[in-house]
Design a protein around this motif. Structure first.
Motif, PDB file in Angstrom:
ATOM      1  N   MET A 117      11.336  -9.885  -6.522  1.00 30.43           N
ATOM      2  CA  MET A 117      12.760  -9.940  -6.784  1.00 30.43           C
ATOM      3  C   MET A 117      13.214  -8.743  -7.614  1.00 30.43           C
ATOM      4  N   PHE A 118      12.284  -8.038  -8.199  1.00 31.57           N
ATOM      5  CA  PHE A 118      12.624  -6.889  -9.026  1.00 31.57           C
ATOM      6  C   PHE A 118      13.341  -5.822  -8.217  1.00 31.57           C
ATOM      7  N   PHE A 119      12.906  -5.583  -6.984  1.00 27.51           N
ATOM      8  CA  PHE A 119      13.525  -4.543  -6.168  1.00 27.51           C
ATOM      9  C   PHE A 119      14.935  -4.913  -5.739  1.00 27.51           C
ATOM     10  N   VAL A 120      15.215  -6.194  -5.579  1.00 29.92           N
ATOM     11  CA  VAL A 120      16.523  -6.641  -5.116  1.00 29.92           C
ATOM     12  C   VAL A 120      17.593  -6.348  -6.167  1.00 29.92           C
ATOM     13  N   GLN A 121      17.242  -6.460  -7.412  1.00 32.34           N
ATOM     14  CA  GLN A 121      18.223  -6.247  -8.479  1.00 32.34           C
ATOM     15  C   GLN A 121      18.690  -4.802  -8.556  1.00 32.34           C
ATOM     16  N   GLU A 122      17.884  -3.868  -8.085  1.00 37.07           N
ATOM     17  CA  GLU A 122      18.250  -2.462  -8.181  1.00 37.07           C
ATOM     18  C   GLU A 122      19.232  -2.032  -7.105  1.00 37.07           C
ATOM     19  N   GLY A 123      19.363  -2.775  -6.031  1.00 38.16           N
ATOM     20  CA  GLY A 123      20.231  -2.387  -4.924  1.00 38.16           C
ATOM     21  C   GLY A 123      19.485  -1.467  -3.979  1.00 38.16           C
ATOM     22  N   PHE A 124      20.210  -0.592  -3.312  1.00 41.50           N
ATOM     23  CA  PHE A 124      19.606   0.312  -2.340  1.00 41.50           C
ATOM     24  C   PHE A 124      19.133   1.568  -3.048  1.00 41.50           C
ATOM     25  N   THR A 125      17.824   1.689  -3.196  1.00 40.42           N
ATOM     26  CA  THR A 125      17.242   2.873  -3.818  1.00 40.42           C
ATOM     27  C   THR A 125      16.198   3.452  -2.875  1.00 40.42           C
ATOM     28  N   TYR A 126      15.757   4.624  -3.212  1.00 44.68           N
ATOM     29  CA  TYR A 126      14.724   5.269  -2.411  1.00 44.68           C
ATOM     30  C   TYR A 126      13.442   4.446  -2.434  1.00 44.68           C
ATOM     31  N   ARG A 127      13.111   3.879  -3.572  1.00 44.19           N
ATOM     32  CA  ARG A 127      11.896   3.074  -3.682  1.00 44.19           C
ATOM     33  C   ARG A 127      11.987   1.828  -2.797  1.00 44.19           C
ATOM     34  N   ASN A 128      13.129   1.186  -2.770  1.00 44.12           N
ATOM     35  CA  ASN A 128      13.307   0.025  -1.887  1.00 44.12           C
ATOM     36  C   ASN A 128      13.195   0.423  -0.416  1.00 44.12           C
ATOM     37  N   PHE A 129      13.812   1.545  -0.081  1.00 44.38           N
ATOM     38  CA  PHE A 129      13.737   2.031   1.286  1.00 44.38           C
ATOM     39  C   PHE A 129      12.296   2.341   1.667  1.00 44.38           C
ATOM     40  N   LEU A 130      11.562   3.000   0.789  1.00 44.44           N
ATOM     41  CA  LEU A 130      10.175   3.344   1.054  1.00 44.44           C
ATOM     42  C   LEU A 130       9.314   2.090   1.196  1.00 44.44           C
ATOM     43  N   MET A 131       9.521   1.122   0.347  1.00 45.27           N
ATOM     44  CA  MET A 131       8.756  -0.124   0.433  1.00 45.27           C
ATOM     45  C   MET A 131       9.083  -0.882   1.723  1.00 45.27           C
ATOM     46  N   ASP A 132      10.339  -0.863   2.132  1.00 47.26           N
ATOM     47  CA  ASP A 132      10.717  -1.489   3.394  1.00 47.26           C
ATOM     48  C   ASP A 132      10.054  -0.792   4.578  1.00 47.26           C
ATOM     49  N   MET A 133      10.019   0.539   4.559  1.00 39.49           N
ATOM     50  CA  MET A 133       9.380   1.291   5.644  1.00 39.49           C
ATOM     51  C   MET A 133       7.877   1.007   5.685  1.00 39.49           C
ATOM     52  N   ILE A 134       7.240   0.930   4.546  1.00 38.57           N
ATOM     53  CA  ILE A 134       5.807   0.617   4.498  1.00 38.57           C
ATOM     54  C   ILE A 134       5.563  -0.795   5.017  1.00 38.57           C
ATOM     55  N   ALA A 135       6.417  -1.723   4.655  1.00 39.29           N
ATOM     56  CA  ALA A 135       6.266  -3.100   5.131  1.00 39.29           C
ATOM     57  C   ALA A 135       6.450  -3.178   6.650  1.00 39.29           C
ATOM     58  N   ILE A 136       7.430  -2.466   7.174  1.00 38.57           N
ATOM     59  CA  ILE A 136       7.652  -2.447   8.624  1.00 38.57           C
ATOM     60  C   ILE A 136       6.462  -1.800   9.330  1.00 38.57           C
ATOM     61  N   PHE A 137       5.957  -0.704   8.775  1.00 35.55           N
ATOM     62  CA  PHE A 137       4.796  -0.039   9.364  1.00 35.55           C
ATOM     63  C   PHE A 137       3.581  -0.965   9.360  1.00 35.55           C
ATOM     64  N   ALA A 138       3.346  -1.666   8.254  1.00 36.54           N
ATOM     65  CA  ALA A 138       2.211  -2.593   8.170  1.00 36.54           C
ATOM     66  C   ALA A 138       2.365  -3.719   9.198  1.00 36.54           C
ATOM     67  N   PHE A 139       3.572  -4.213   9.389  1.00 34.88           N
ATOM     68  CA  PHE A 139       3.806  -5.265  10.378  1.00 34.88           C
ATOM     69  C   PHE A 139       3.546  -4.765  11.790  1.00 34.88           C
ATOM     70  N   VAL A 140       4.012  -3.571  12.113  1.00 35.10           N
ATOM     71  CA  VAL A 140       3.821  -3.007  13.452  1.00 35.10           C
ATOM     72  C   VAL A 140       2.328  -2.777  13.710  1.00 35.10           C
ATOM     73  N   VAL A 141       1.615  -2.246  12.730  1.00 32.64           N
ATOM     74  CA  VAL A 141       0.175  -2.029  12.885  1.00 32.64           C
ATOM     75  C   VAL A 141      -0.533  -3.360  13.078  1.00 32.64           C
ATOM     76  N   TRP A 142      -0.188  -4.364  12.290  1.00 35.41           N
ATOM     77  CA  TRP A 142      -0.795  -5.684  12.406  1.00 35.41           C
ATOM     78  C   TRP A 142      -0.545  -6.267  13.796  1.00 35.41           C
ATOM     79  N   PHE A 143       0.681  -6.185  14.280  1.00 37.69           N
ATOM     80  CA  PHE A 143       1.038  -6.731  15.574  1.00 37.69           C
ATOM     81  C   PHE A 143       0.306  -5.995  16.695  1.00 37.69           C
ATOM     82  N   TRP A 144       0.242  -4.661  16.602  1.00 41.12           N
ATOM     83  CA  TRP A 144      -0.443  -3.865  17.609  1.00 41.12           C
ATOM     84  C   TRP A 144      -1.934  -4.204  17.632  1.00 41.12           C
TER      85      TRP A 144
END
Length: 127
Positions: A1-28
């Motif tokens: 929940m710590f990231f949600v309080q900050e709003g849209f930041t570069y760190r949140n964007f980067l963490m979202d991209m890493i999470a999406i990449f991990a999901f795609v790799v897992w699914f593949w």
């Protein structure tokens, strides 16, 4: 929940991209492993069911276990399947090495290819 309080930041964007990449790799990886698992003829239905259960319940741990224990044979099965597909295509199209060697000899006699090109193409066909 710590990231949600900050709003849209570069760190949140980067963490979202890493999470999406991990999901795609897992699914593949799941698709590749399930494809390999259900094409296998060397294990029983119970063995396949146990692997499916392990993959569903343990996610990445099951994937890593399958890749560690079956990785080499997975590569061999993929190579065999590719070879079978090539042979099937050659059978359907009518391609044979003997026919291609005959065509290559005719090209050399006609002067369309040099001796070096002939040797290189011949070794590619024979191997």
């Amino acid at each position: 929940m710590f990231f949600v309080q900050e709003g849209f930041t570069y760190r949140n964007f980067l963490m979202d991209m890493i999470a999406i990449f991990a999901f795609v790799v897992w699914f593949w990886l799941l698709i590749v492993i399930y494809g390999d698992l259900f094409r296998r003829h060397d294990i029983s239905g119970w063995g396949k069911a146990l692997w499916v259960l392990a993959l569903v319940l343990t996610s990445y741990l099951g994937i890593f276990a399958y890749l560690i224990t079956q990785g080499r044979s997975m590569a061999e099965r993929n190579a065999e399947q590719a070879q079978r597909a090539r042979e099937e295509l050659r059978h359907i199209v009518g391609f044979s090495v003997a026919d291609e060697l005959t065509k290559l000899d005719q090209l050399r006699k006609a002067g369309s290819v040099t001796d070096d090109e002939y040797r290189r193409l011949r070794t590619r066909l024979v191997s």
